[in-house]
Scaffold this motif. Structure first.
Motif, PDB file in Angstrom:
ATOM      1  N   THR A 143       0.836  -1.200   0.000  1.00  9.88           N
ATOM      2  CA  THR A 143       0.000   0.000   0.000  1.00  9.88           C
ATOM      3  C   THR A 143       0.869   1.248   0.000  1.00  9.88           C
ATOM      4  N   SER A 144       1.967   1.217   0.754  1.00  7.98           N
ATOM      5  CA  SER A 144       2.874   2.368   0.779  1.00  7.98           C
ATOM      6  C   SER A 144       3.481   2.626  -0.593  1.00  7.98           C
TER       7      SER A 144
ATOM      8  N   LEU B 261       3.285   6.083  -2.543  1.00  5.02           N
ATOM      9  CA  LEU B 261       4.461   6.826  -3.000  1.00  5.02           C
ATOM     10  C   LEU B 261       4.334   7.182  -4.480  1.00  5.02           C
ATOM     11  N   ALA B 262       3.794   6.255  -5.258  1.00  3.13           N
ATOM     12  CA  ALA B 262       3.633   6.519  -6.692  1.00  3.13           C
ATOM     13  C   ALA B 262       2.647   7.657  -6.936  1.00  3.13           C
ATOM     14  N   SER B 263       1.505   7.621  -6.229  1.00  2.00           N
ATOM     15  CA  SER B 263       0.514   8.686  -6.429  1.00  2.00           C
ATOM     16  C   SER B 263       1.013  10.016  -5.878  1.00  2.00           C
TER      17      SER B 263
ATOM     18  N   HIS C 248       1.632  13.937  -7.573  1.00  2.00           N
ATOM     19  CA  HIS C 248       1.218  15.212  -6.978  1.00  2.00           C
ATOM     20  C   HIS C 248       2.402  16.178  -6.886  1.00  2.00           C
ATOM     21  N   ALA C 249       3.544  15.673  -6.415  1.00  2.00           N
ATOM     22  CA  ALA C 249       4.720  16.539  -6.261  1.00  2.00           C
ATOM     23  C   ALA C 249       5.220  17.033  -7.617  1.00  2.00           C
ATOM     24  N   ASP C 250       5.136  16.181  -8.623  1.00  2.00           N
ATOM     25  CA  ASP C 250       5.624  16.557  -9.942  1.00  2.00           C
ATOM     26  C   ASP C 250       4.720  17.593 -10.606  1.00  2.00           C
TER      27      ASP C 250
ATOM     28  N   ILE D 243       8.792  12.920  -0.423  1.00  2.00           N
ATOM     29  CA  ILE D 243       7.556  12.154  -0.459  1.00  2.00           C
ATOM     30  C   ILE D 243       7.607  11.092   0.629  1.00  2.00           C
ATOM     31  N   PHE D 244       6.537  11.002   1.410  1.00  2.00           N
ATOM     32  CA  PHE D 244       6.501  10.063   2.537  1.00  2.00           C
ATOM     33  C   PHE D 244       5.231   9.216   2.498  1.00  2.00           C
TER      34      PHE D 244
END
Length: 261
Positions: A20-21, A25-27, A31-33, A47-48
């Protein structure tokens, strides 16, 4: 002082496991990009994803983008008066890729703070940073300083949530004073139960810094917390308060103590 450097951070959590983590992290990376500050794909990011299982240890997964951008450098003549009211600029969304063969490609989805916006964005960050401790200390309704948080936020930042009467469950009023670690603070207090134990929490800000924010002296407030950033107490227990105390570099404080049953 050095120019501000902004690093987008995305945090997620779950009560499951590593799989799940990895999805989180992928999603979060997407968002960060979607936030660019300055050059194309040069914005640093953190990213955490935190695992909080019911029957095991907490695990934090982290990713880092080592971009060299994020610095809000701008000419001195573009600097803004941080004490002035912030204008709600309408920046059209979209990330602009670099020019290729003399042509500008179409924008891609996201939000792009380009160099011409740096001074404005620095102003946004400064005013938003001031709103955090005023709200944390209780959005006071005083004769000489009504609704302290409102002037530091724009309409798009949720300014209306601090206007008028707040619901009792989410509102707080700056109506308490405490001297913690030999520093006078003003703020707000709450009492709650933690596993049937009555606990008092005090959140506030150093009294002299509170006065600067109440009187809209943001530039002076920022200068003083910068000068005092390494002089705040490092010990975390106050015998008079009889509980742990945490002082943040911006002058805010959180203190807890156990109350009699």
């Amino acid at each position: 002082m050095e120019p501000s450097r902004v690093i987008p951070i995305a945090c997620k959590g779950n009560h499951s496991g590593a799989s799940t983590s990895h999805t989180q992290l992928a999603s979060a990376a997407v968002h960060a990009d979607a936030v660019h500050i300055g050059g194309w794909t040069d914005t640093p990011a953190l990213i955490f994803s935190t695992e909080l299982p019911v029957d095991g240890p907490m695990t934090v997964h982290a990713l880092q983008a080592r971009g060299n951008g994020g610095r809000l450098t701008h000419p001195a003549d573009k600097a803004r008066d941080l004490d002035a009211v912030l204008d709600d600029d309408n920046i059209f969304p979209g990330i602009q890729p670099p020019v290729r063969d003399g042509e500008s490609p179409e924008t891609v989805p996201g939000f792009h703070i380009q160099q011409r916006h740096f001074a404005w964005f620095q102003h946004v960050l400064a005013r938003t940073g001031a709103a955090r401790p005023t709200a944390f200390a209780g959005d006071a309704v005083l004769v000489d300083a009504p609704q302290l948080t409102v002037p530091y936020l724009t309409g798009r930042q949720g300014r209306r949530r601090y206007e008028g009467i707040s619901h009792a469950a989410i509102g707080s009023v700056q109506d308490a004073q405490e001297t913690l670690l030999a520093i006078p603070f003003v703020g707000t207090g709450h009492v709650f139960r933690l596993n049937r134990t009555r606990v008092e929490a005090f959140s506030g800000i150093a009294r002299d810094l509170f006065e600067h924010l109440a009187k809209r002296r943001l530039t002076r407030y920022r200068s003083e917390i910068h000068a005092r950033r390494s002089s705040w107490p490092t010990h975390t227990w106050d015998n008079g308060w009889n509980g742990p105390v945490s002082v943040h570099p911006d002058g805010s404080v959180l203190a807890l103590c156990v109350l009699p049953a």
